[in-house]
Design a protein around this motif. Structure first.
Motif, PDB file in Angstrom:
ATOM      1  N   ASN A  37     -12.671  -7.700   4.755  1.00 33.38           N
ATOM      2  CA  ASN A  37     -13.654  -6.552   3.993  1.00 33.38           C
ATOM      3  C   ASN A  37     -14.580  -6.223   4.771  1.00 33.38           C
ATOM      4  O   ASN A  37     -15.330  -5.449   4.589  1.00 33.38           O
ATOM      5  CB  ASN A  37     -14.024  -7.651   2.834  1.00 33.38           C
ATOM      6  CG  ASN A  37     -12.793  -7.321   1.606  1.00 33.38           C
ATOM      7  OD1 ASN A  37     -12.102  -6.453   1.465  1.00 33.38           O
ATOM      8  ND2 ASN A  37     -12.969  -8.289   0.651  1.00 33.38           N
ATOM      9  N   SER A  40     -14.376  -2.512   8.767  1.00 30.03           N
ATOM     10  CA  SER A  40     -13.968  -1.309   7.877  1.00 30.03           C
ATOM     11  C   SER A  40     -12.869  -0.872   8.715  1.00 30.03           C
ATOM     12  O   SER A  40     -12.022  -0.159   7.997  1.00 30.03           O
ATOM     13  CB  SER A  40     -15.063  -0.410   7.758  1.00 30.03           C
ATOM     14  OG  SER A  40     -15.675  -0.036   9.033  1.00 30.03           O
ATOM     15  N   ARG A  43      -9.941  -2.754   7.462  1.00 32.14           N
ATOM     16  CA  ARG A  43      -9.520  -2.396   6.138  1.00 32.14           C
ATOM     17  C   ARG A  43      -8.865  -0.910   6.006  1.00 32.14           C
ATOM     18  O   ARG A  43      -7.932  -0.803   5.401  1.00 32.14           O
ATOM     19  CB  ARG A  43     -10.854  -2.421   5.397  1.00 32.14           C
ATOM     20  CG  ARG A  43     -10.561  -2.773   3.879  1.00 32.14           C
ATOM     21  CD  ARG A  43     -11.855  -3.019   3.236  1.00 32.14           C
ATOM     22  NE  ARG A  43     -12.676  -2.038   3.264  1.00 32.14           N
ATOM     23  CZ  ARG A  43     -13.805  -1.932   3.767  1.00 32.14           C
ATOM     24  NH1 ARG A  43     -14.354  -3.144   4.313  1.00 32.14           N
ATOM     25  NH2 ARG A  43     -14.576  -0.895   3.823  1.00 32.14           N
ATOM     26  N   THR A  44      -9.347   0.137   6.734  1.00 32.23           N
ATOM     27  CA  THR A  44      -8.934   1.343   6.650  1.00 32.23           C
ATOM     28  C   THR A  44      -7.387   1.458   7.274  1.00 32.23           C
ATOM     29  O   THR A  44      -6.548   2.150   6.630  1.00 32.23           O
ATOM     30  CB  THR A  44      -9.761   2.424   7.728  1.00 32.23           C
ATOM     31  OG1 THR A  44     -11.263   2.190   7.088  1.00 32.23           O
ATOM     32  CG2 THR A  44      -9.433   3.914   7.205  1.00 32.23           C
ATOM     33  N   LEU A  46      -5.285  -1.043   7.521  1.00 33.53           N
ATOM     34  CA  LEU A  46      -4.462  -1.761   6.536  1.00 33.53           C
ATOM     35  C   LEU A  46      -4.136  -0.876   5.167  1.00 33.53           C
ATOM     36  O   LEU A  46      -2.890  -0.655   4.674  1.00 33.53           O
ATOM     37  CB  LEU A  46      -4.874  -3.030   5.906  1.00 33.53           C
ATOM     38  CG  LEU A  46      -3.949  -3.929   5.356  1.00 33.53           C
ATOM     39  CD1 LEU A  46      -2.655  -4.191   6.128  1.00 33.53           C
ATOM     40  CD2 LEU A  46      -4.614  -5.371   4.885  1.00 33.53           C
ATOM     41  N   GLU A  47      -4.939  -0.218   5.004  1.00 35.61           N
ATOM     42  CA  GLU A  47      -4.893   0.771   3.508  1.00 35.61           C
ATOM     43  C   GLU A  47      -4.108   1.830   3.975  1.00 35.61           C
ATOM     44  O   GLU A  47      -3.098   2.371   3.365  1.00 35.61           O
ATOM     45  CB  GLU A  47      -6.420   1.478   3.437  1.00 35.61           C
ATOM     46  CG  GLU A  47      -7.045   0.240   2.169  1.00 35.61           C
ATOM     47  CD  GLU A  47      -8.420   0.769   2.108  1.00 35.61           C
ATOM     48  OE1 GLU A  47      -9.379  -0.023   1.626  1.00 35.61           O
ATOM     49  OE2 GLU A  47      -9.000   1.815   2.558  1.00 35.61           O
ATOM     50  N   ARG A  48      -4.111   2.599   5.230  1.00 33.42           N
ATOM     51  CA  ARG A  48      -3.234   3.671   5.641  1.00 33.42           C
ATOM     52  C   ARG A  48      -1.848   2.810   5.651  1.00 33.42           C
ATOM     53  O   ARG A  48      -0.941   3.790   5.302  1.00 33.42           O
ATOM     54  CB  ARG A  48      -3.927   4.117   6.976  1.00 33.42           C
ATOM     55  CG  ARG A  48      -4.966   4.956   6.794  1.00 33.42           C
ATOM     56  CD  ARG A  48      -5.478   5.710   8.225  1.00 33.42           C
ATOM     57  NE  ARG A  48      -4.500   6.436   8.878  1.00 33.42           N
ATOM     58  CZ  ARG A  48      -4.222   6.482  10.306  1.00 33.42           C
ATOM     59  NH1 ARG A  48      -5.411   6.335  11.147  1.00 33.42           N
ATOM     60  NH2 ARG A  48      -3.590   7.554  10.845  1.00 33.42           N
ATOM     61  N   ASN A  50      -0.478   0.555   4.184  1.00 31.38           N
ATOM     62  CA  ASN A  50       0.117   0.403   2.928  1.00 31.38           C
ATOM     63  C   ASN A  50       0.528   1.813   2.246  1.00 31.38           C
ATOM     64  O   ASN A  50       1.605   1.718   1.563  1.00 31.38           O
ATOM     65  CB  ASN A  50      -0.760  -0.461   1.966  1.00 31.38           C
ATOM     66  CG  ASN A  50      -1.135  -1.925   2.402  1.00 31.38           C
ATOM     67  OD1 ASN A  50      -0.185  -2.275   2.934  1.00 31.38           O
ATOM     68  ND2 ASN A  50      -2.031  -2.624   2.011  1.00 31.38           N
ATOM     69  N   HIS A  51      -0.117   2.538   2.206  1.00 36.33           N
ATOM     70  CA  HIS A  51      -0.204   4.005   1.792  1.00 36.33           C
ATOM     71  C   HIS A  51       1.023   4.620   2.421  1.00 36.33           C
ATOM     72  O   HIS A  51       2.045   5.332   1.797  1.00 36.33           O
ATOM     73  CB  HIS A  51      -1.235   4.747   2.162  1.00 36.33           C
ATOM     74  CG  HIS A  51      -1.255   6.328   1.467  1.00 36.33           C
ATOM     75  ND1 HIS A  51      -1.162   6.390   0.243  1.00 36.33           N
ATOM     76  CD2 HIS A  51      -0.728   7.332   2.095  1.00 36.33           C
ATOM     77  CE1 HIS A  51      -0.929   7.769  -0.222  1.00 36.33           C
ATOM     78  NE2 HIS A  51      -0.806   8.493   1.027  1.00 36.33           N
ATOM     79  N   SER A  52       1.262   4.491   3.700  1.00 36.21           N
ATOM     80  CA  SER A  52       2.251   5.196   4.537  1.00 36.21           C
ATOM     81  C   SER A  52       3.515   4.418   3.959  1.00 36.21           C
ATOM     82  O   SER A  52       4.677   5.255   4.058  1.00 36.21           O
ATOM     83  CB  SER A  52       1.918   5.010   5.926  1.00 36.21           C
ATOM     84  OG  SER A  52       2.979   5.454   6.727  1.00 36.21           O
ATOM     85  N   ILE A  86      -6.367  -8.204  10.970  1.00 37.75           N
ATOM     86  CA  ILE A  86      -5.260  -8.011   9.986  1.00 37.75           C
ATOM     87  C   ILE A  86      -4.175  -9.063  10.052  1.00 37.75           C
ATOM     88  O   ILE A  86      -3.683  -9.657   9.081  1.00 37.75           O
ATOM     89  CB  ILE A  86      -4.748  -6.478  10.186  1.00 37.75           C
ATOM     90  CG1 ILE A  86      -5.716  -5.567   9.660  1.00 37.75           C
ATOM     91  CG2 ILE A  86      -3.270  -6.337   9.560  1.00 37.75           C
ATOM     92  CD1 ILE A  86      -5.282  -3.985  10.178  1.00 37.75           C
ATOM     93  N   TYR A  89      -5.230 -12.195   8.476  1.00 38.35           N
ATOM     94  CA  TYR A  89      -5.042 -11.915   6.987  1.00 38.35           C
ATOM     95  C   TYR A  89      -3.544 -11.944   6.423  1.00 38.35           C
ATOM     96  O   TYR A  89      -3.362 -12.818   5.389  1.00 38.35           O
ATOM     97  CB  TYR A  89      -5.451 -10.518   6.582  1.00 38.35           C
ATOM     98  CG  TYR A  89      -5.579 -10.254   5.040  1.00 38.35           C
ATOM     99  CD1 TYR A  89      -6.341 -10.795   4.068  1.00 38.35           C
ATOM    100  CD2 TYR A  89      -4.687  -9.248   4.423  1.00 38.35           C
ATOM    101  CE1 TYR A  89      -6.392 -10.841   2.695  1.00 38.35           C
ATOM    102  CE2 TYR A  89      -4.510  -9.094   3.284  1.00 38.35           C
ATOM    103  CZ  TYR A  89      -5.329  -9.755   2.212  1.00 38.35           C
ATOM    104  OH  TYR A  89      -5.390  -9.317   0.954  1.00 38.35           O
TER     105      TYR A  89
END
Lengths: 124, 133
Positions: A37, A40, A43-44, A46-48, A50-52, A86, A89
């Motif tokens: 967290n 950044s 985090r970004t 990992l978000e990308r 997951n989204h992909s 990452i 985590y």
């Protein structure tokens, strides 16, 4: 309306939660989450990722996947694998899940039912 | 880095966590929902009429499996299968069993939600249970 829990069940649930959170696996997972967290970039990324992954799974199901999107996902995966925040985590989450499964086996074995199945909110 | 952090934290050994899990299971076993479920399951197992009704339904379902998968039952087969299903689920012990199962599931879901919320992972999903159980 939710069932009313006996005092004994409330206390033992609380004790199980406290012990789980105090375990090495969950302590590590909690710390890894804090680090993630605070970073950044990680985090970004990992978000990308997951989204992909979700996007590609959807396209795979409908047959609309193309090579450029697969290559883009591979690139994101490689970047994530090189990111220590990452990786810590993900690894700590795997260990926490493994402990939860052990605990579920303990509970289910004593009760003679699959506790996790009973605890699952069926959606289909 | 982690070793330094762990030095300041009291870690619960896995055996202690398992002990807490056993206490939790014992408390759940004492709940009215669990006791009622166990009684209902026993009665269901011992009720010959209900067992025969279940067997008849399962055997018919098995014999029609291929057609069921293709959604290709004719009217006669569909009516027969539905009749056997109704005869099974309308047995008093079966109804009580399903009701007890639902009540126990509601309790377990509440407990599972508490665990999930506090540990930050979906308990059932983490334990490998999908939406279909």
């Amino acid at each position: 309306m939710q069932p009313i829990l006996s005092i004994g069940l409330q206390e033992s649930t609380q004790s199980l939660i406290e012990n789980l959170l105090a375990s090495e696996a969950f302590t590590r997972y909690g710390q890894a989450g804090v680090c993630l967290n605070q970073d950044s970039e990680a985090r970004t990324l990992l978000e990308r990722l997951n989204h992909s992954q979700a996007n590609l799974r959807q396209k795979q199901a409908s047959g609309g996947m193309n090579q450029a999107e697969v290559d883009s996902l591979r690139l994101l995966q490689q970047r994530a694998q090189r990111n220590p925040i990452i990786m810590e985590y993900v690894q700590s989450q795997t260990e926490a899940i493994s402990l939860l499964r052990e605990i579920d086996g303990e509970i289910s074995g004593l009760l003679g039912i699959n506790f996790a199945s009973f605890a699952n909110h069926s959606t289909c | 880095m982690n070793d330094l952090v762990y030095d300041n934290i009291e870690i619960a050994p896995v055996e202690v966590v398992k002990c807490a899990a056993r206490d939790f299971a014992s408390a759940l076993a004492e709940s009215p929902q669990f006791k009622t479920f166990e009684q209902a399951a026993d009665r269901f197992r011992q009720d010959e009429t209900a067992q025969h009704a279940m067997q008849a339904y399962q055997e018919k379902q098995q014999s029609l499996r291929a057609l069921l998968m293709l959604n290709a039952l004719n009217e006669e087969q569909r009516v027969e299968l539905e009749g056997l299903h109704r005869a099974f689920i309308n047995q008093p012990v079966v109804r009580k069993y399903f009701q007890a199962q639902t009540d126990l599931a509601r309790l377990c879901q509440q407990l599972g939600d508490m665990l999930s919320e506090c540990v930050g992972l979906n308990y059932a999903a983490a334990c490998g249970v999908s939406c279909c159980g």
